[in-house]
Design a protein around this motif. Structure first.
Motif, short mmCIF file in Angstrom:
data_model
loop_
_atom_site.label_atom_id
_atom_site.label_comp_id
_atom_site.label_asym_id
_atom_site.label_seq_id
_atom_site.Cartn_x
_atom_site.Cartn_y
_atom_site.Cartn_z
N ASP A 1 8.22 4.71 47.45
CA ASP A 1 7.50 4.16 48.60
C ASP A 1 5.99 4.28 48.42
N LEU B 1 4.44 -2.18 49.83
CA LEU B 1 5.77 -2.77 49.77
C LEU B 1 6.13 -3.19 48.34
N ASP C 1 8.30 13.56 56.00
CA ASP C 1 9.14 12.37 56.13
C ASP C 1 8.83 11.35 55.02
N ARG C 2 9.81 10.49 54.72
CA ARG C 2 9.60 9.47 53.68
C ARG C 2 9.24 8.14 54.28
N LEU C 3 8.50 7.39 53.50
CA LEU C 3 8.12 6.04 53.92
C LEU C 3 9.33 5.13 53.72
N THR C 4 9.93 4.72 54.78
CA THR C 4 11.14 3.93 54.60
C THR C 4 10.93 2.47 54.97
N SER C 5 10.36 2.22 56.10
CA SER C 5 10.27 0.84 56.53
C SER C 5 8.93 0.25 56.15
N SER C 6 8.59 -0.82 56.80
CA SER C 6 7.56 -1.61 56.17
C SER C 6 6.30 -1.70 56.98
N HIS C 7 6.33 -2.62 57.88
CA HIS C 7 5.06 -3.04 58.42
C HIS C 7 4.48 -2.07 59.41
N THR C 8 5.31 -1.37 60.12
CA THR C 8 4.78 -0.37 61.02
C THR C 8 5.16 0.99 60.48
N SER D 1 2.31 11.77 56.41
CA SER D 1 2.68 12.02 55.01
C SER D 1 1.73 11.29 54.07
N LEU D 2 1.36 10.07 54.47
CA LEU D 2 0.46 9.28 53.64
C LEU D 2 -0.91 9.96 53.54
N ALA E 1 -0.57 12.77 51.21
CA ALA E 1 -0.44 12.29 49.83
C ALA E 1 -1.79 11.88 49.26
N LEU E 2 -2.63 11.33 50.11
CA LEU E 2 -3.95 10.89 49.66
C LEU E 2 -4.92 12.05 49.51
N GLU F 1 5.31 9.20 58.90
CA GLU F 1 4.98 8.56 57.63
C GLU F 1 3.48 8.48 57.42
N GLU G 1 10.47 -6.06 56.78
CA GLU G 1 10.35 -5.97 58.23
C GLU G 1 11.54 -6.63 58.92
N LEU H 1 -0.75 2.17 60.35
CA LEU H 1 -1.81 2.76 59.53
C LEU H 1 -3.09 3.04 60.32
N ILE I 1 3.99 6.20 49.88
CA ILE I 1 3.47 7.57 49.87
C ILE I 1 3.44 8.08 48.44
N LEU J 1 -1.19 -4.67 52.73
CA LEU J 1 -0.04 -3.84 53.07
C LEU J 1 1.11 -4.18 52.12
#
Lengths: 150, 435
Positions: free
Chosen positions: B124, B114, A82-89, A97-98, A101-102, A94, B16, A44, B126, B109
């Motif tokens: 998600d 999440l 692209d879609r937000l798939t994973s988490s912390h990074t 995209s964020l 979106a904002l 992504e 994660e 982020l 987004i 976060l």
């Protein structure tokens, strides 16, 4: 600041190439008002970099099936789907995209990508090491497009 | 005769690390449930052996990109207990401030990117950002403040390098702290708004009979120091970790499982901290807790998201208190002399207790180290929760069953890459059929 070059990567194998490009560009004389930063998996925090500049060139590793060491220009709009798939990074795509979106206004953006092959180890593959210089040239060419002509 | 059906669900997103949930059911009975962690072991405990203890804070920070401070803090406190280091009160306070930064970043976060998608049935973060841009922008602003704290004390927001044995390699100047203080003044209000929004969402309820474990300090909300306590009467010194907890290898996971010596699983993390330390919260956070009773404190892992929100508020208030009271210490770090010995550190990572045991030799090299991250402690409890939950989801569509299981796992904000180590969900349905 007029423009920011953001080299993105991680220490793992060829994924470090964006960091190498940033390092090499830092040692060169660049147009006035251009800064270079290297970012190890910024997540982020990339939003903060994008907020800080009217124009940015992102340099990052890519796996698209092209020949290793190929230097490619990616239309930013293609990334921001692209879609937000994973988490912390969050990955670069992504994060873009964020921002979209904002409803944030993104800086004028160019993306230089280097096709990689190795994702482990401490060194770059010969093909990707040989791509650092062409990638620097591509980044400078992209900067040339972004900066208003004097 | 039984018919077996295996359903592949692909990657479990928004967790994660690499892992998978394997569920085998016969009719409405769960016959096997394994939270598999198959990311390769990372051998940190092996390669840290023989390194100077002085290097531990920087090396340990590399275990996790989300909670590096926790690894640094548990390690430095373990080593300092061997070397007999007495910390300057300002250094103690700065270490709490450092932790506040990490809690703010990590918790937000989880809450917004999440967990919230689960409550709103969105894919998600987004999608959340598109529907609720004002809320997400607020969370991002606050998160940036957490980042700022980490940069101020750690030199950079990712893989911070500022912490060292005895203190920090550099401490902030008064002017830097004054600038942070100015930014923190409105943080608590923003944190309250974040919590209000999360609490307004349809947060599920999954109450359990669970033992909650946290660090407890005589007067402060727990971060760096205290004893290990539980809701079932456990109260031991950190050095006695092994008398209370036992780690074991399970075939399906490269992370060790942790249980109480008495055999049961247990839960660490924000829910446990609040349950065991509610009276130590700052005024605003205490008021927010009162308003949310009886959802928190409770034995409902799903309420963890509310506990996180309360802790974000706490961290903002605590950070402001520390910034206001700041007096730069005489030296950035206390002097120390290496010594042979065994030391223990247990600090409160965003996800819960992180225990480290270090053994040094006379030269100050690491002779042995054990690292017990919160997610490996929570793993047995997560499996237990899922075992309880599974029969209820079998009637649901496959997608809904998957979503419910994923959401229950995410209650713990598991950081699987930390505990060694993307999660695939596999449900194997063995349907009993008549011959």
């Amino acid at each position: 600041m007029r423009a920011l070059v953001i080299g993105i990567g991680s220490p793992f194998g060829d994924d470090a190439v964006g960091l190498h490009v940033a390092e090499r560009l830092s040692g060169q004389s660049l147009p006035d008002g251009v800064a270079v930063v290297a970012r190890d998996r910024p997540g982020l925090s990339l939003l903060d970099d994008l907020e800080s500049t009217p124009a940015a060139v992102i340099v990052d590793a890519l796996r698209s099936g092209a020949q290793a060491g190929s230097v490619l220009r990616i239309p930013p709009a293609a990334l921001a789907r692209d879609r937000l798939t994973s988490s912390h990074t969050l990955r670069v795509a992504e994060t873009l995209s964020l921002a979209v979106a904002l409803g944030r206004r993104l800086p004028a953006l160019r993306v230089v990508a280097i096709e990689i092959v190795l994702t482990q180890g401490e060194t770059l593959s010969p093909e990707v090491a040989a791509a650092i210089e062409p990638a620097c040239e591509a980044a400078l060419a992209a900067l040339g497009e972004l900066l208003p002509r004097a | 005769m039984t018919e077996r059906r295996t359903i592949e669900v692909g990657a479990l997103a928004r967790v994660e690390g690499e892992g998978a949930l394997h569920l085998t059911v016969e009719g409405d009975r769960v016959v096997d449930l394994r939270l598999e962690i198959y990311e390769p072991p990372r051998f940190f405990e092996g390669f840290l052996r023989g390194r100077s203890a002085r290097e531990l804070p920087d090396l340990m920070a590399r275990i996790c990109g989300i909670c590096p401070v926790a690894y640094q803090m548990s390690a430095v406190h373990a080593v300092e207990s061997i070397y007999g280091v007495t910390l300057d009160p300002s250094i103690r306070a700065l270490r709490r401030l450092f932790y506040c930064g990490e809690w703010i970043e990590s918790h937000l976060l989880h809450m917004f990117f999440l967990a919230a998608p689960d409550y709103l049935g969105l894919d998600d973060g987004i999608a959340i950002a598109r529907r609720h841009p004002v809320q997400v922008e607020r969370a991002l602003r606050l998160r940036k403040l957490g980042n700022r704290i980490l940069s101020l004390l750690g030199g950079r927001p990712v893989n911070p390098v500022g912490a060292c044995i005895g203190g920090f390699s550099r401490v902030p100047a008064r002017t830097e702290m004054a600038a942070l203080e100015a930014d923190l003044v409105h943080a608590a209000g923003e944190a309250e708004a974040c919590l209000r929004w999360i609490a307004s969402l349809p947060v599920p309820s999954r109450p359990r009979e669970v033992e909650l474990v946290s660090v407890r300090h005589p007067s402060e909300y727990p971060m760096n120091e205290g004893r290990l306590v539980s809701t079932r009467g456990l109260d031991v010194a950190v050095a006695d970790f092994d008398t209370a907890f036992v780690e074991s290898q399970v075939p399906h996971s490269t992370a060790l499982h942790c249980r109480r010596r008495t055999g049961g699983p247990y839960l660490v993390g924000p829910l446990a901290r609040i349950a065991l330390n509610a009276e130590r919260l700052s005024p605003g956070a205490a008021a927010a807790l009162e308003a949310l009773r009886p959802r928190v404190p409770s034995f409902d892992p799903a309420a963890s998201v509310l506990a996180r929100g309360i802790e974000v508020l706490y961290a903002c208030e605590e950070a402001l208190r520390i910034a206001r009271a700041y007096e730069p210490p005489a030296a950035p770090a206390a002097a120390w002399t290496p010594r042979a010995g065994v030391g223990h550190g247990a600090t409160e990572a965003p996800r819960g207790v992180l225990y480290v045991r270090v053994e040094t030799d006379a030269a100050g090299d690491v002779a042995a180290i054990r690292i017990v991250p919160p997610t490996s402690q929570n793993q047995a409890q997560i499996e237990d929760d899922l075992r309880q939950l599974a029969p209820g989801v079998l009637a649901l569509s496959h997608d809904d069953a998957r979503r419910t299981c994923e959401s229950a796992i995410r209650d713990y904000d598991p950081c699987i890459s930390c505990s060694t180590h993307f999660l695939t969900l596999e449900i194997e349905r063995r349907t009993p059929v008549e011959d």
